[in-house]
Motif scaffolding. Sequence first.
Motif, PDB file in Angstrom:
ATOM      1  N   SER A  97      36.272  59.141  25.324  1.00 48.78           N
ATOM      2  CA  SER A  97      36.794  59.687  26.574  1.00 48.78           C
ATOM      3  C   SER A  97      35.968  59.176  27.742  1.00 48.78           C
ATOM      4  O   SER A  97      34.850  58.682  27.582  1.00 48.78           O
ATOM      5  N   VAL A  98      36.537  59.319  28.919  1.00 48.72           N
ATOM      6  CA  VAL A  98      35.886  58.934  30.169  1.00 48.72           C
ATOM      7  C   VAL A  98      35.626  60.191  30.980  1.00 48.72           C
ATOM      8  O   VAL A  98      36.481  61.079  31.066  1.00 48.72           O
ATOM      9  N   VAL A  99      34.444  60.272  31.570  1.00 54.16           N
ATOM     10  CA  VAL A  99      34.128  61.354  32.494  1.00 54.16           C
ATOM     11  C   VAL A  99      33.484  60.745  33.732  1.00 54.16           C
ATOM     12  O   VAL A  99      32.729  59.775  33.635  1.00 54.16           O
ATOM     13  N   ILE A 100      33.824  61.293  34.885  1.00 52.62           N
ATOM     14  CA  ILE A 100      33.249  60.851  36.155  1.00 52.62           C
ATOM     15  C   ILE A 100      32.627  62.065  36.837  1.00 52.62           C
ATOM     16  O   ILE A 100      33.286  63.083  37.019  1.00 52.62           O
TER      17      ILE A 100
ATOM     18  N   ASP B 230      45.661  60.665  39.606  1.00 59.49           N
ATOM     19  CA  ASP B 230      45.678  61.913  38.831  1.00 59.49           C
ATOM     20  C   ASP B 230      44.520  61.953  37.831  1.00 59.49           C
ATOM     21  O   ASP B 230      44.702  62.183  36.633  1.00 59.49           O
ATOM     22  N   ILE B 231      43.325  61.750  38.344  1.00 59.05           N
ATOM     23  CA  ILE B 231      42.122  61.719  37.513  1.00 59.05           C
ATOM     24  C   ILE B 231      41.212  62.875  37.912  1.00 59.05           C
ATOM     25  O   ILE B 231      40.785  62.961  39.068  1.00 59.05           O
ATOM     26  N   PRO B 232      40.907  63.773  36.977  1.00 56.90           N
ATOM     27  CA  PRO B 232      39.981  64.870  37.276  1.00 56.90           C
ATOM     28  C   PRO B 232      38.534  64.406  37.169  1.00 56.90           C
ATOM     29  O   PRO B 232      38.216  63.497  36.395  1.00 56.90           O
ATOM     30  N   ALA B 233      37.664  65.018  37.946  1.00 56.96           N
ATOM     31  CA  ALA B 233      36.248  64.662  37.926  1.00 56.96           C
ATOM     32  C   ALA B 233      35.410  65.929  38.020  1.00 56.96           C
ATOM     33  O   ALA B 233      35.912  67.006  38.352  1.00 56.96           O
ATOM     34  N   THR B 234      34.139  65.780  37.725  1.00 57.60           N
ATOM     35  CA  THR B 234      33.177  66.873  37.890  1.00 57.60           C
ATOM     36  C   THR B 234      32.485  66.693  39.232  1.00 57.60           C
ATOM     37  O   THR B 234      31.761  65.716  39.436  1.00 57.60           O
ATOM     38  N   TRP B 235      32.729  67.636  40.148  1.00 55.83           N
ATOM     39  CA  TRP B 235      32.128  67.604  41.477  1.00 55.83           C
ATOM     40  C   TRP B 235      30.961  68.585  41.496  1.00 55.83           C
ATOM     41  O   TRP B 235      31.169  69.801  41.486  1.00 55.83           O
ATOM     42  N   ALA B 236      29.752  68.062  41.543  1.00 55.29           N
ATOM     43  CA  ALA B 236      28.562  68.914  41.599  1.00 55.29           C
ATOM     44  C   ALA B 236      28.165  69.068  43.066  1.00 55.29           C
ATOM     45  O   ALA B 236      27.727  68.113  43.710  1.00 55.29           O
ATOM     46  N   VAL B 237      28.329  70.280  43.596  1.00 56.88           N
ATOM     47  CA  VAL B 237      28.192  70.533  45.029  1.00 56.88           C
ATOM     48  C   VAL B 237      26.881  71.269  45.330  1.00 56.88           C
ATOM     49  O   VAL B 237      26.529  72.235  44.637  1.00 56.88           O
ATOM     50  N   VAL B 238      26.176  70.821  46.361  1.00 56.96           N
ATOM     51  CA  VAL B 238      25.006  71.558  46.852  1.00 56.96           C
ATOM     52  C   VAL B 238      25.502  72.876  47.451  1.00 56.96           C
ATOM     53  O   VAL B 238      26.365  72.893  48.333  1.00 56.96           O
TER      54      VAL B 238
ATOM     55  N   VAL C 196      31.443  58.837  24.678  1.00 58.19           N
ATOM     56  CA  VAL C 196      31.788  59.190  26.049  1.00 58.19           C
ATOM     57  C   VAL C 196      31.293  58.092  26.985  1.00 58.19           C
ATOM     58  O   VAL C 196      30.144  57.663  26.891  1.00 58.19           O
ATOM     59  N   PHE C 197      32.161  57.653  27.865  1.00 57.50           N
ATOM     60  CA  PHE C 197      31.756  56.737  28.926  1.00 57.50           C
ATOM     61  C   PHE C 197      31.654  57.570  30.201  1.00 57.50           C
ATOM     62  O   PHE C 197      32.651  58.018  30.748  1.00 57.50           O
ATOM     63  N   HIS C 198      30.426  57.788  30.658  1.00 60.93           N
ATOM     64  CA  HIS C 198      30.142  58.724  31.747  1.00 60.93           C
ATOM     65  C   HIS C 198      29.667  57.959  32.973  1.00 60.93           C
ATOM     66  O   HIS C 198      28.514  57.536  33.057  1.00 60.93           O
ATOM     67  N   MET C 199      30.558  57.811  33.942  1.00 61.21           N
ATOM     68  CA  MET C 199      30.225  57.168  35.209  1.00 61.21           C
ATOM     69  C   MET C 199      29.839  58.223  36.243  1.00 61.21           C
ATOM     70  O   MET C 199      30.338  59.340  36.211  1.00 61.21           O
ATOM     71  N   TRP C 200      28.965  57.831  37.184  1.00 66.59           N
ATOM     72  CA  TRP C 200      28.609  58.782  38.232  1.00 66.59           C
ATOM     73  C   TRP C 200      28.319  58.055  39.548  1.00 66.59           C
ATOM     74  O   TRP C 200      28.053  56.852  39.565  1.00 66.59           O
ATOM     75  N   LEU C 201      28.386  58.818  40.635  1.00 65.53           N
ATOM     76  CA  LEU C 201      28.140  58.278  41.971  1.00 65.53           C
ATOM     77  C   LEU C 201      27.951  59.418  42.950  1.00 65.53           C
ATOM     78  O   LEU C 201      28.175  60.597  42.616  1.00 65.53           O
ATOM     79  N   HIS C 202      27.524  59.078  44.166  1.00 62.36           N
ATOM     80  CA  HIS C 202      27.531  60.004  45.288  1.00 62.36           C
ATOM     81  C   HIS C 202      28.701  59.614  46.188  1.00 62.36           C
ATOM     82  O   HIS C 202      28.935  58.415  46.394  1.00 62.36           O
TER      83      HIS C 202
ATOM     84  N   ASP D  32      45.233  56.182  23.607  1.00 61.54           N
ATOM     85  CA  ASP D  32      44.987  57.622  23.523  1.00 61.54           C
ATOM     86  C   ASP D  32      43.748  58.033  24.313  1.00 61.54           C
ATOM     87  O   ASP D  32      43.210  59.130  24.112  1.00 61.54           O
ATOM     88  N   LEU D  33      43.282  57.172  25.208  1.00 62.65           N
ATOM     89  CA  LEU D  33      42.114  57.480  26.011  1.00 62.65           C
ATOM     90  C   LEU D  33      42.315  58.788  26.779  1.00 62.65           C
ATOM     91  O   LEU D  33      43.372  59.038  27.350  1.00 62.65           O
ATOM     92  N   VAL D  34      41.270  59.607  26.781  1.00 62.53           N
ATOM     93  CA  VAL D  34      41.304  60.898  27.472  1.00 62.53           C
ATOM     94  C   VAL D  34      40.312  60.881  28.618  1.00 62.53           C
ATOM     95  O   VAL D  34      39.208  60.339  28.492  1.00 62.53           O
ATOM     96  N   VAL D  35      40.706  61.464  29.741  1.00 55.55           N
ATOM     97  CA  VAL D  35      39.793  61.661  30.858  1.00 55.55           C
ATOM     98  C   VAL D  35      39.401  63.133  30.884  1.00 55.55           C
ATOM     99  O   VAL D  35      40.263  64.010  30.917  1.00 55.55           O
ATOM    100  N   GLU D  36      38.111  63.404  30.842  1.00 57.68           N
ATOM    101  CA  GLU D  36      37.626  64.773  30.772  1.00 57.68           C
ATOM    102  C   GLU D  36      36.612  65.046  31.881  1.00 57.68           C
ATOM    103  O   GLU D  36      36.094  64.124  32.505  1.00 57.68           O
ATOM    104  N   THR D  37      36.332  66.321  32.088  1.00 54.94           N
ATOM    105  CA  THR D  37      35.219  66.719  32.941  1.00 54.94           C
ATOM    106  C   THR D  37      34.025  67.024  32.047  1.00 54.94           C
ATOM    107  O   THR D  37      34.152  67.115  30.813  1.00 54.94           O
ATOM    108  N   MET D  38      32.869  67.217  32.656  1.00 55.12           N
ATOM    109  CA  MET D  38      31.705  67.594  31.869  1.00 55.12           C
ATOM    110  C   MET D  38      31.937  68.917  31.151  1.00 55.12           C
ATOM    111  O   MET D  38      31.533  69.096  29.996  1.00 55.12           O
ATOM    112  N   GLY D  39      32.607  69.851  31.825  1.00 52.56           N
ATOM    113  CA  GLY D  39      32.903  71.137  31.200  1.00 52.56           C
ATOM    114  C   GLY D  39      33.802  70.986  29.995  1.00 52.56           C
ATOM    115  O   GLY D  39      33.615  71.660  28.969  1.00 52.56           O
TER     116      GLY D  39
END
Length: 314
Positions: free
Chosen positions: A3-6, A45-53, A248-254, A282-289
């Motif tokens: 799966s892919v997570v951003i 239509d890609i969900p992501a994990t938004w970590a907010v201050v 898991v392929f986990h990409m991240w950025l600001h 069958d690739l799945v896009v997931e959040t960290m949760g």
Amino acid sequence: MGSVVISLDAELGWGFHDLESPPTTRLESGRSGWRAMLDSFAEYDIPATWAVVGHLMLESCDGEHADHPAPAGWFERERTEWRDRPDLRYGRDLVEGILSSGPDHEFASHSFSHVLFDNPATSRTLAEAEIARSVEIAAEWGETIDSFIYPRNGVGHRDVLAEHGIAAYRGRSPTADGARGVVDSVLTDRSLLVKPSIDEYGLVDIPASLFCFGFEGSARTIAESVWADPMVVLARRGIDQAASRDGVFHMWLHPNNLTHERDDRRMRAILEYVERRRSETDLVVETMGDIADRFRESAPTAQPSRPASTQSSP
């Protein structure tokens, strides 16, 4: 199948407020980059994990935070040179954009004021205050915090996360970031997939695979002029690996990494490829949760222990 997570470190001015000379271009790009990423995620239509201050979710404050155990001077910049810059200190409109967006984004925490959890000067009391305030503010917005992204990736005080009901965090990348890591990946054709694991506090550690802006400056300009954007090449490789293997392929950025039109193009090219491979396989896009829930369900026999120490190692 993988799966892919951003994941995104959403911080505006708080990511730089403790620096003597904040990078002006990135500082001023936080809002536009945030909106650009929301638009691109919605388009594909890609969900992501938004970590907010957490401070961004406040409507106002006195700039003193007298009830917060931060070291002297920690909030000085918002009382002085940023006093008339609410655009750097608050982001309620941007947070609302996450919550109202079409994709099912995960709302996560990036602490309350970007305290560095791996700093030896960061006491457990300070870490606890940062997490507790973030969880409290999120609850006021009707949100719960399942995932945490450490400021500047400095892992520490994991026991505090567990005590506040947080389930997962972004762990350190197993390989080097920056140009060295990019060159190594290109030359060795190594796997970019990572495997989550449950630590001694019962938290799911989801390591980073690729920082999307780890190859910049003149080296990037030269590479793009004679070849292609190295980060897009690597991202496509990781996406292909996730489409054909376990992991898991986990990409991240600001969001503030998007300082120029070519940065927007980079991220759109990556997201377009995620969507293409998702439609073909069958690739799945997931959040960290999502990953934390799935991983813990698949490892029901894992029994976290509680070491006697009150502070986790960085």
